[in-house]
Design a protein around this motif. Structure first.
Motif, mmCIF file in Angstrom:
data_model
loop_
_atom_site.group_PDB
_atom_site.id
_atom_site.type_symbol
_atom_site.label_atom_id
_atom_site.label_comp_id
_atom_site.label_asym_id
_atom_site.label_seq_id
_atom_site.Cartn_x
_atom_site.Cartn_y
_atom_site.Cartn_z
ATOM 1 N N GLU A 387 -24.637 10.385 22.653
ATOM 2 C CA GLU A 387 -24.569 10.129 24.095
ATOM 3 C C GLU A 387 -24.049 11.353 24.847
ATOM 4 O O GLU A 387 -24.564 11.700 25.915
ATOM 5 C CB GLU A 387 -23.680 8.909 24.356
ATOM 6 N N PHE A 403 -34.710 11.417 27.969
ATOM 7 C CA PHE A 403 -34.407 10.039 27.564
ATOM 8 C C PHE A 403 -35.629 9.291 27.023
ATOM 9 O O PHE A 403 -35.590 8.065 26.883
ATOM 10 C CB PHE A 403 -33.810 9.278 28.753
ATOM 11 N N VAL A 406 -35.179 6.624 24.283
ATOM 12 C CA VAL A 406 -33.766 6.226 24.276
ATOM 13 C C VAL A 406 -33.671 4.790 24.777
ATOM 14 O O VAL A 406 -34.271 4.431 25.798
ATOM 15 C CB VAL A 406 -32.925 7.166 25.165
ATOM 16 N N TYR A 411 -28.883 4.619 27.586
ATOM 17 C CA TYR A 411 -29.110 5.279 28.870
ATOM 18 C C TYR A 411 -27.984 4.926 29.857
ATOM 19 O O TYR A 411 -27.410 5.810 30.513
ATOM 20 C CB TYR A 411 -30.461 4.851 29.447
ATOM 21 N N GLN A 415 -25.042 7.386 31.623
ATOM 22 C CA GLN A 415 -24.758 7.476 33.059
ATOM 23 C C GLN A 415 -23.278 7.200 33.339
ATOM 24 O O GLN A 415 -22.660 7.865 34.175
ATOM 25 C CB GLN A 415 -25.633 6.503 33.840
ATOM 26 N N MET A 430 -29.601 9.881 37.529
ATOM 27 C CA MET A 430 -29.999 8.915 36.513
ATOM 28 C C MET A 430 -30.367 7.562 37.126
ATOM 29 O O MET A 430 -30.810 6.663 36.419
ATOM 30 C CB MET A 430 -28.896 8.754 35.465
ATOM 31 N N ILE A 504 -39.917 5.052 31.247
ATOM 32 C CA ILE A 504 -38.501 5.228 30.901
ATOM 33 C C ILE A 504 -37.658 4.295 31.764
ATOM 34 O O ILE A 504 -37.810 4.245 32.989
ATOM 35 C CB ILE A 504 -38.066 6.694 31.104
ATOM 36 N N GLN A 506 -34.535 3.267 33.782
ATOM 37 C CA GLN A 506 -33.432 3.917 34.489
ATOM 38 C C GLN A 506 -32.585 2.862 35.200
ATOM 39 O O GLN A 506 -33.067 1.768 35.512
ATOM 40 C CB GLN A 506 -33.964 4.916 35.528
#
Length: 513
Positions: A387, A403, A406, A411, A415, A430, A504, A506
């Motif tokens: 991380e 990412f 990931v 994730y 952040q 992010m 991805i 987020q």
């Protein structure tokens, strides 16, 4: 009676005027008021009247001449610069002076307040300037460092009801764009407080001593060098409400090059006690505390560290409302300390929690070490090496593809790691960028509350939720992702995720549900 007889004797001995007067007559003349000659009175009155008319005419002529000269002097002094006068008054503090506020268009609309005096011609005595609009979320103001002390600034009109400088109510001048220019003149360095439209009061911050930045957070120290060492403190002299400097081991450096304003130090007091405190006054400065406000070299410093506080609270009424504790509170919030001239080998220190320890001048020889931050080795273990590596890679590249593959929980924890490090820019980047989901800009995010206690609270918040997310479960619900986790209370917490166009996941804005 004896006095009268003495006067009588003197009169009788004056042969020139009173050779034929008897004693009773002279005594009567002395004891009765002398009759005034109407002719004499008329002449005297006429003379006084003529003198008054002459003096008045002279002053009127001088005043008109000085005012006539003022316009020419002011325009010559400005040298053809583009400016607009928004306030002008003669005889503002005394006969023969003038106060002028003007906007100088050549400098992007900066506003100046100028004080002038007429002494065989106009003389420009001093000026203070300020930005014509709040910048970067701050209300700016400026002041002069000699009498008369001039204070001026700009605020949003919707926020303020009145501004008090010392004991004087400031003059308010409406500007465009919902802004107000304010100014006041004081015979001494003064505290500035604002009454808001909701009738609450607060001390005004500004750009005076702009080289002093707000204390944003306590740095994390990854490795020790030289003679640096880590200690665990139990004293909470520096606490602002979130166990600052006591929740983790701190790193101190006994071999520091110099001390700057707002540095935190360990020093040995004269009673032998080792104390942690903050440097406010530097060598060769004068420092004074007036009603809980620190004044350095006659200038009141408008930053959080420069106000009396208990547990991070700088407003007496708010403290009483929050803690319901009045014992000694008023004495702390309105604390006064006589003006002190520091030598070249002295500094002035005040702890962040004014109620708990020493407020005093100390010699540089008493300083044991400079506090440089928290020791990170026991803190960052809350995040895995993977991380931390993902955070570093994304911060350096700003490429969301870091990412790819990931999982959403990792994730979210990355952040939170950025938030823990007080890296607001990386944490913002992010968040999702999908249309319809962005709620504020990156710059707005960075400008959000940067107070010391708020950011330390955010750090604790990040560590707390990072641990809870470890046991979380990710689910997809109505085109959004949700990480569910158990709170200590037994309730279910949720962290909202949005999938971008490249697949991805987020974090959504305000992800905690």
């Amino acid at each position: 009676m004896n006095n009268i007889k003495r006067e009588l004797k003197e009169v009788l001995e004056d042969k020139t005027h009173f050779t034929q007067k008897n004693e009773n007559y002279v005594l009567q003349q002395i004891m009765q008021p002398k009759k005034k000659s109407w002719t004499t009175l008329f002449i005297a009155a006429s003379f006084v009247t003529l003198l008054a008319l002459f003096v008045g005419a002279s002053l009127w002529q001088q005043t008109n001449e000085s005012k006539a000269q003022f316009t020419h002097f002011f325009e010559s002094y400005m040298g053809g610069r583009n400016y607009e006068v928004i306030f002008q008054e003669f005889n503002y503090l005394k006969e023969g002076d003038a106060l002028v506020a003007f906007i100088e268009r050549n400098e992007g609309g900066k506003i100046y307040l100028a004080y002038l005096e007429y002494k065989n011609g106009w003389q420009w005595i001093q000026t203070t300037g300020t930005q014509s609009k709040p910048y970067d979320g701050k209300e700016f103001w400026g002041s002069t460092v000699q009498e008369p002390f001039m204070y001026a600034g700009v605020m949003e009109t919707a926020e303020i009801k009145q501004i008090i400088v010392g004991e004087q109510k400031a003059t308010l001048i409406p500007l465009t764009d919902g802004l107000t220019y304010w100014f006041a003149i004081s015979d001494k360095a003064a505290r500035i407080i604002v009454q808001n439209k909701d009738n609450t009061w607060e001390r005004l911050a500004g750009d005076l001593y702009s080289r002093i930045d707000e204390i944003e957070h306590i740095p994390l120290i990854n490795s020790l060098s030289g003679e640096q060492y880590a200690i665990q403190l139990t004293s909470n002299t520096m606490e602002q409400g979130k166990q600052e400097y006591t929740q983790y081991p701190i790193v101190v450096d006994p071999q520091f090059d110099q001390l700057d304003r707002l540095d935190v130090i360990l020093y040995t007091a004269k009673d032998g006690q080792q104390v942690m405190s903050r440097v406010l006054g530097l060598p060769n400065e004068t420092i004074e505390i007036i009603n809980g406000s620190v004044v350095i070299n006659t200038i009141p410093i408008p930053y959080h560290a420069m106000f009396a506080k208990i547990m991070g609270e700088t407003v007496y009424e708010n403290y009483i409302e929050k803690f319901e504790d009045t014992e000694n509170a008023q004495e702390i919030f309105f604390f006064n300390h006589a003006i002190t001239q520091l030598s070249e080998k002295e500094i002035f220190v005040i702890p962040d929690n004014w109620s708990l320890d020493k407020i005093e001048a100390i010699s540089l020889e008493q300083v044991d070490a400079k506090v440089i931050g928290y020791e990170s080795k026991d803190i960052e273990k809350e995040w895995t090496e993977q991380e931390r590596s993902l955070y570093t890679a994304f911060k350096n590249s700003n490429d969301i593809e870091v990412f790819r593959n990931v999982d959403p929980i990792t994730y979210a924890r990355v952040q939170l790691y950025a938030q823990f490090l007080v890296d607001k820019r990386t944490a913002y980047r992010m968040y999702t960028t999908e249309p319809g989901h962005v709620q504020w800009t990156e710059e707005e995010h960075i400008r959000q509350n940067n107070s010391f206690s708020h950011l330390e609270n955010e750090r604790r918040y990040a560590s707390y939720y990072a641990q809870l997310l470890l046991a979380g479960e990710f689910q997809i619900h109505n085109d959004e992702g949700i990480i569910t986790f158990h709170l200590p209370s037994g309730d279910i917490g949720m962290w909202r995720m949005i999938q971008n166009k490249n697949g991805i996941w987020q974090s959504g804005f305000l992800p905690l549900q």
